[in-house]
Design an enzyme around this catalytic site. Structure first.
Site, mmCIF file in Angstrom:
data_model
loop_
_atom_site.group_PDB
_atom_site.id
_atom_site.type_symbol
_atom_site.label_atom_id
_atom_site.label_comp_id
_atom_site.label_asym_id
_atom_site.label_seq_id
_atom_site.Cartn_x
_atom_site.Cartn_y
_atom_site.Cartn_z
ATOM 1 N N GLU A 32 4.278 -5.429 8.546
ATOM 2 C CA GLU A 32 2.918 -5.200 8.012
ATOM 3 C C GLU A 32 2.327 -6.477 7.407
ATOM 4 O O GLU A 32 1.111 -6.620 7.301
ATOM 5 C CB GLU A 32 2.938 -4.100 6.932
ATOM 6 C CG GLU A 32 3.180 -2.714 7.489
ATOM 7 C CD GLU A 32 3.126 -1.617 6.424
ATOM 8 O OE1 GLU A 32 2.949 -0.456 6.807
ATOM 9 O OE2 GLU A 32 3.271 -1.905 5.212
ATOM 10 N N HIS A 42 0.816 -1.222 0.000
ATOM 11 C CA HIS A 42 0.000 0.000 0.000
ATOM 12 C C HIS A 42 0.855 1.281 0.000
ATOM 13 O O HIS A 42 0.455 2.297 0.561
ATOM 14 C CB HIS A 42 -0.965 -0.010 1.194
ATOM 15 C CG HIS A 42 -0.283 -0.034 2.538
ATOM 16 N ND1 HIS A 42 -0.785 -0.703 3.624
ATOM 17 C CD2 HIS A 42 0.867 0.526 2.969
ATOM 18 C CE1 HIS A 42 0.017 -0.542 4.654
ATOM 19 N NE2 HIS A 42 1.034 0.206 4.288
ATOM 20 N N HIS A 56 -1.437 4.691 9.787
ATOM 21 C CA HIS A 56 -0.044 5.110 9.996
ATOM 22 C C HIS A 56 -0.010 6.379 10.845
ATOM 23 O O HIS A 56 0.402 7.446 10.381
ATOM 24 C CB HIS A 56 0.641 5.350 8.650
ATOM 25 C CG HIS A 56 0.702 4.142 7.759
ATOM 26 N ND1 HIS A 56 -0.392 3.643 7.093
ATOM 27 C CD2 HIS A 56 1.735 3.325 7.434
ATOM 28 C CE1 HIS A 56 -0.032 2.576 6.388
ATOM 29 N NE2 HIS A 56 1.241 2.361 6.579
ATOM 30 N N HIS A 98 10.305 -4.099 3.635
ATOM 31 C CA HIS A 98 10.770 -2.714 3.613
ATOM 32 C C HIS A 98 11.125 -2.246 5.010
ATOM 33 O O HIS A 98 10.587 -2.722 5.991
ATOM 34 C CB HIS A 98 9.788 -1.749 2.934
ATOM 35 C CG HIS A 98 8.422 -1.546 3.556
ATOM 36 N ND1 HIS A 98 7.551 -2.555 3.865
ATOM 37 C CD2 HIS A 98 7.766 -0.393 3.887
ATOM 38 C CE1 HIS A 98 6.416 -2.043 4.339
ATOM 39 N NE2 HIS A 98 6.528 -0.738 4.379
HETATM 40 C C1 DHB Z 1 6.391 3.425 2.230
HETATM 41 C C2 DHB Z 1 5.790 2.172 2.399
HETATM 42 C C3 DHB Z 1 4.755 1.992 3.316
HETATM 43 O O1 DHB Z 1 4.146 0.795 3.553
HETATM 44 C C4 DHB Z 1 4.308 3.073 4.058
HETATM 45 O O2 DHB Z 1 3.269 2.877 4.889
HETATM 46 C C5 DHB Z 1 4.908 4.312 3.919
HETATM 47 C C6 DHB Z 1 5.953 4.490 3.000
HETATM 48 C C7 DHB Z 1 7.486 3.637 1.228
HETATM 49 O O3 DHB Z 1 8.036 2.679 0.674
HETATM 50 O O4 DHB Z 1 7.797 4.801 0.945
HETATM 51 FE FE FE Z 2 2.603 1.002 5.440
#
Ligand code: DHB
Ligand code: FE
Length: 298
Positions: A240, A12, A59, A193
Site C-alpha cells: 500500500e 488507514h 478494499h 503489515h
Molecule cells: C488492517 C490494515 C489495513 O490497511 C487494512 O486495509 C485492513 C486491515 C489491519 O491492520 O487490521
Molecule cells: Fe488497507
C-alpha cells in the site's frame, strides 16, 4: 490558480475508525496512537484547504474482481460511506469537487495516464479513516475530497515509479486550474503489515523508518524500489505504501522542470528535507499494522 500547499501521509487501519466511532480513543491500547495525531488535527484546523486529493485504495468495496481499475479518479459531487460488513461508519458522507476533478482527469489523461473516471462509488475505510484522523469527528467534513483510487489489492499493481510520476502529473494539472484553490494531497495505507498467510502480523520498524526518511529526502530514488522489496520487507499489504509516492510526487521539489532532470529532483529534495517536514509519527501496533504519519509542507 490552484496550488498544492502540503502533503499528508497516514496509515488507514479500519480498527482506528472503529475506535473513534465507539469512543475508545482514551483506552490504554489506543491512547498513544491518537496522541500522535493531536498535532495533526490542530494543524488541519489552522491549514484547512479547500480540497484534498485523497489517494487511497479501495478494499474490494466499490470495486471487486468484476472490475479492477489501476488508477481511478472520482469526478462526482458526492460519495456515500461504504458498508464494509458492519454497516456504514457513522461519519459524514464526502463532498467531491467535480470541476477540479474533471480538470485533473483531462490534464492527466492527456499526459498519458489512463485514469478510470468514476462518478458514483461508496468510499471505504481507506478514505474515511484518514479523514477521521486529520479532522476528528465533525458534523460535516471541512474539506471537499477528490478520491484517487490505486489498485494495490490485485496484481498487477502499478510500480512506485508510475505512482510518483502520476503525482507529478497531478501537480501540473492542479497548477493549471484557473481558480484560487488551496489543495492538499494525501497518500494513505501502509506501513508494514501482512494480514494473511504464515507471515500474518509481520511488522518491520527498520524498513518503515527508512522508508519515511527516504520519502522525505530522496523520493525520486525511493520510487525505483521494486514491488518484491515491499512484499519481502514490509509484508504483502505493505505494498500500500506505493500510494505515498503519488502524494510525494506532487510536492514542489519534485516538479518536472526538465524531462530528464530526475537528478535535479534528488538534489532539490535533499535541500528541502529539513524545511518542509512539519510532523512525523510512528507507532506499533494498531490492529495488525505499523502506523506511520507525515505532514510535509511545500
Ligand atoms: C488492517 C490494515 C489495513 O490497511 C487494512 O486495509 C485492513 C486491515 C489491519 O491492520 O487490521
Ligand atoms: Fe488497507
Amino acid at each position: 490558480m490552484a496550488r498544492i500547499t502540503s502533503s499528508v501521509y497516514t496509515s488507514h487501519v479500519p480498527a482506528i475508525g472503529a475506535a473513534m466511532d465507539l469512543g475508545k480513543t482514551q483506552e490504554a491500547y489506543w491512547q498513544p496512537l491518537f496522541k500522535g495525531y493531536e498535532f495533526s488535527k490542530q494543524w488541519m484546523k489552522e491549514n484547512t484547504p479547500d480540497v484534498v486529493i485523497l489517494v487511497y485504495n479501495d478494499h474490494a468495496t466499490a470495486f471487486s474482481l468484476e472490475m479492477i481499475p489501476t488508477f481511478a479518479i472520482g469526478t462526482g459531487a458526492h460519495y456515500p460511506i461504504a458498508d464494509e460488513g458492519w454497516g456504514p461508519r457513522p461519519v459524514p458522507s464526502v463532498q467531491g469537487h467535480a470541476e477540479l476533478a474533471s480538470h485533473i482527469a483531462h490534464s492527466v489523461i492527456q499526459d498519458d495516464f489512463d485514469l478510470t473516471i468514476v462518478n458514483e462509488m461508496p468510499v471505504d475505510h481507506g478514505l474515511s479513516v484518514p479523514l477521521s484522523l486529520m479532522c476528528g469527528q465533525p458534523e460535516k467534513w471541512p474539506v471537499k475530497v477528490i478520491p484517487v483510487a490505486v489498485n494495490v489489492v490485485h496484481y498487477p499493481i502499478p510500480s512506485g515509479q508510475r505512482c510518483f510520476k502520476l503525482g507529478q502529473a497531478i501537480r501540473k494539472a492542479v497548477e493549471s486550474f484557473d481558480e484560487d484553490l488551496n489543495v492538499q494531497i494525501w497518500g494513505t495505507g501502509g506501513m508494514s503489515h501482512q494480514l494473511q498467510g504464515p507471515r500474518a502480523g509481520l511488522i518491520n520498524k527498520e524498513f518503515d523508518n527508512a522508508f519515511m526518511d527516504q520519502l522525505i529526502s530522496d523520493p525520486a530514488a525511493l520510487a525505483a524500489k521494486p514491488h518484491i522489496d515491499y512484499v519481502r520487507d514490509a509484508g504483502s499489504e505493505g505494498i500500500e505504501l506505493v500510494m505515498w509516492l503519488v502524494a510525494r510526487g506532487a510536492m514542489k521539489d519534485c516538479a518536472v522542470t526538465d524531462p530528464i532532470a530526475m537528478k535535479d529532483i534528488a538534489s532539490r529534495s535533499r535541500k528541502y528535507a529539513g524545511y518542509h517536514r512539519k510532523h512525523r509519527f510512528y507507532h506499533v501496533p494498531a490492529s495488525n499494522t505499523a502506523v506511520g504519519h507525515l505532514i510535509l509542507e511545500n
